[in-house]
Design a protein around this motif. Structure first.
Motif, short mmCIF file in Angstrom:
data_model
loop_
_atom_site.label_atom_id
_atom_site.label_comp_id
_atom_site.label_asym_id
_atom_site.label_seq_id
_atom_site.Cartn_x
_atom_site.Cartn_y
_atom_site.Cartn_z
N ALA A 125 -3.50 6.64 -8.51
CA ALA A 125 -2.24 5.89 -8.56
C ALA A 125 -1.18 6.54 -7.69
O ALA A 125 -0.44 5.86 -6.96
N SER A 181 -1.94 6.04 -3.91
CA SER A 181 -2.06 4.67 -3.43
C SER A 181 -0.78 4.23 -2.72
O SER A 181 0.33 4.49 -3.19
N ALA A 241 -1.52 0.94 -7.51
CA ALA A 241 -0.91 1.99 -8.34
C ALA A 241 -0.79 1.52 -9.79
O ALA A 241 -1.06 2.27 -10.74
N TYR A 282 0.50 12.36 -11.79
CA TYR A 282 0.99 11.32 -10.88
C TYR A 282 2.11 11.87 -10.01
O TYR A 282 2.13 11.67 -8.78
N LYS A 301 2.05 12.29 -6.05
CA LYS A 301 2.99 11.45 -5.31
C LYS A 301 3.88 12.29 -4.41
O LYS A 301 4.30 11.83 -3.33
#
Length: 541
Positions: A22, A25, A31, A100, A104
């Motif tokens: 996620a 992505s 996500a 995440y 990210k």
């Protein structure tokens, strides 16, 4: 156990993969799909754990092997399983959010993985060792649960819930920052990790200061009230081992007296050889030496700073043996020696201080007194020449009182449970505030305990109410039985009703502390039976 661990490991790996997919992505719809997958894995794992009673039961038995003999009767409640399932679900959500954010904010997946493992390690400690990180110290202050002297280390579930909330808020803030910022670098992760770690440090420092204040407040109050610290130990001191021969029963396996042995002498179930051995041995110097050792060990009950459970056991064993000897004197037709043996008891009871700070001592005193009274009523001589002695014992019984120590001193001496200076340092805020709450809860209880000591009828099933019932029951049945003994010696028979004992022998007719009813009393021939609330005394020999 292995299956449970494998389930959790696989589930968290699945959550980690979903979070990385996620976070890496570029398209929002992917996500969202991966995020849903991560939440779904957490939810399914939590739901699956609810039905893992078997492995949980196995863990409990490994932790407490002494319970294995009742393994079939152990029942794990469903609400406990629901709670564990919810904890696992939220752990998965928190792991997903940290993972995440790390992915990210990092262009390299392996760099993100390292940060994830570090943050997960820190989070795990914050969640499941909250007493080290300050939150438990504040929970001790704001929790409404009363501390029990036998379990001062209260459940840390409230602190775990707080830490779940702290981590979820931190993860949500970081998520907001991540989505708002377009930067993807390790510096972005480091800044937030620094802020989070700094917040935890400030939280612990504030808890540390609060713990110091709590410790000082507790010591000041204790000094004002004259409460001294004491501790309880089940470790036998080296000198106690020298007093009492640990192999006594092995050496004298055939010694089976009426109260300390395994046979019923009234029904004459004891084998002839063991009966003969017991009758020969009960007047031997070796037994007297053993009893002298028990008495030396029991004298340690008077040390107020520490309670030795072995000393309590030795005291009760000593009283039983002395009662055995009195009964054996009676059964071997040496009745002139029965009363002198029984008259040793008041001196033995004085080994337990009248103002003992330990509630367990009062319960042991009650049990020992019941043994003595029962033996005295059954086997004490009934010649009128002994009437002055029995009257003195009846007067002495007026000093028997219900005593309920608040045991606040226990919390003054609660030791750290963690070995090592570093662990003890981090544990200090929780320990100090737990002791503070336990101590002041005990102090606040003092007025209620004073009232409870004076009550004739006692309701409730909590620890102190039960202790008060047992003490009062022992007092009223013992004193009434002594009055009946005096009455019989004086008139040659027992009264038809207990009311005949008032006022010459008793100030009033007592009632049972639980039901408030008069004591059950019956006379059959030359014997009586006195009972209340399951406790009874009979004169039948």
């Amino acid at each position: 156990m292995a299956e449970l661990i494998i389930l959790l490991v696989l589930a968290f790996i699945g959550v980690l993969i979903a979070a990385f997919m996620a976070g890496g992505s570029e398209k929002p719809k992917y996500a969202v799909c991966w995020s849903a997958a991560g939440v779904g894995v957490s939810g399914l794992t939590g739901a699956a754990l609810i039905f893992c009673k078997g492995p949980i039961k196995e863990i409990l038995l490994k932790k407490t092997p002494h319970l294995s003999f009742i393994a079939e009767n152990i029942n794990i409640p469903w609400d406990l399983m629901y709670g564990l399932g919810i904890i696992v679900f939220f752990c998965g959500i928190i792991l997903f959010l940290w993972s995440y954010n790390c992915r990210k904010n990092s262009s390299k997946w392996y760099w993100a993985l390292l940060w994830t493992l570090g943050v997960a390690f820190l989070t795990g400690h914050l969640l499941f060792l909250p007493q080290y990180y300050g939150v438990a110290a504040f929970v001790n202050f704001f929790s409404t649960a009363k501390r029990d002297v036998f379990s001062p280390d209260m459940s840390m579930l409230p602190a775990v819930y707080v830490m779940f909330g702290v981590n979820l808020i931190a993860a949500a803030v970081w998520l907001w920052h991540t989505l708002k910022s377009s930067k993807r670098s390790w510096k972005n992760i480091l800044v937030f990790a620094g802020i989070f770690t700094g917040s935890v440090c400030l939280l612990w420092l504030s808890a540390w200061g609060t713990g110091l204040w709590a410790n000082n407040a507790m010591e000041t109050k204790a000094a004002a009230l004259g409460i001294t610290p004491f501790r309880v130990t089940d470790k036998e001191l080296p000198e106690l081992k020298t007093f009492v021969d640990p192999d006594f029963y092995t050496k004298h396996s055939k010694y089976n007296p009426p109260r300390s042995g395994k046979y019923n002498w009234k029904k004459d179930t004891i084998p002839a050889d063991e009966k003969e051995y017991t009758i020969k041995f009960f007047t031997s110097p070796e037994l007297e030496k053993y009893l002298t050792g028990l008495q030396k060990s029991a004298a340690y009950i008077g040390k107020r700073d520490v309670l030795h459970f072995f000393s309590l056991q030795h005291f009760l064993s000593l009283v039983r043996h002395r009662s055995d000897i009195a009964e054996l004197y009676y059964r071997t037709n040496q009745k002139e020696k029965v009363l002198p043996e029984l008259l040793k008891y008041p001196e033995l009871e004085s080994l337990i201080p009248a103002d003992t700070p330990y509630l367990i001592c009062e319960l042991i005193r009650t049990a020992a007194r019941n043994i003595w009274v029962s033996t005295l009523i059954q086997y004490g001589p009934e010649d009128k020449s002994f009437l002055p002695i029995y009257r003195k014992l009846l007067v002495w019984s007026k000093n028997w009182k219900v005593h309920l120590p608040c045991e606040a001193g226990f919390y003054l001496a609660v030791p750290p449970e963690n070995k090592g200076k570093i662990a003890a340092f981090f544990y200090a805020p929780y320990l100090n505030t737990a002791r503070y709450r336990g101590f002041f809860d005990a102090v606040k209880r003092i007025p209620d305990l004073k009232k409870l000591e004076q009550q004739e009828i006692i309701s409730g099933a909590e620890m102190y109410a039960n202790a008060a019932k047992r003490q009062r029951l022992g007092i009223i049945t013992g004193r009434t039985a002594l009055a009946l003994k005096v009455y019989r010696i004086e008139y040659g028979k027992y009264p038809a009703k207990l009311s005949e004992l008032v006022p010459n022998y008793l100030q009033k007719e007592y009632v049972s502390p639980s039901a408030g009813k008069k004591l059950d009393y019956s006379v059959k021939g030359t014997n009586f039976t006195l009972s209340a609330d399951g406790n009874f005394i009979t004169s039948e020999r």
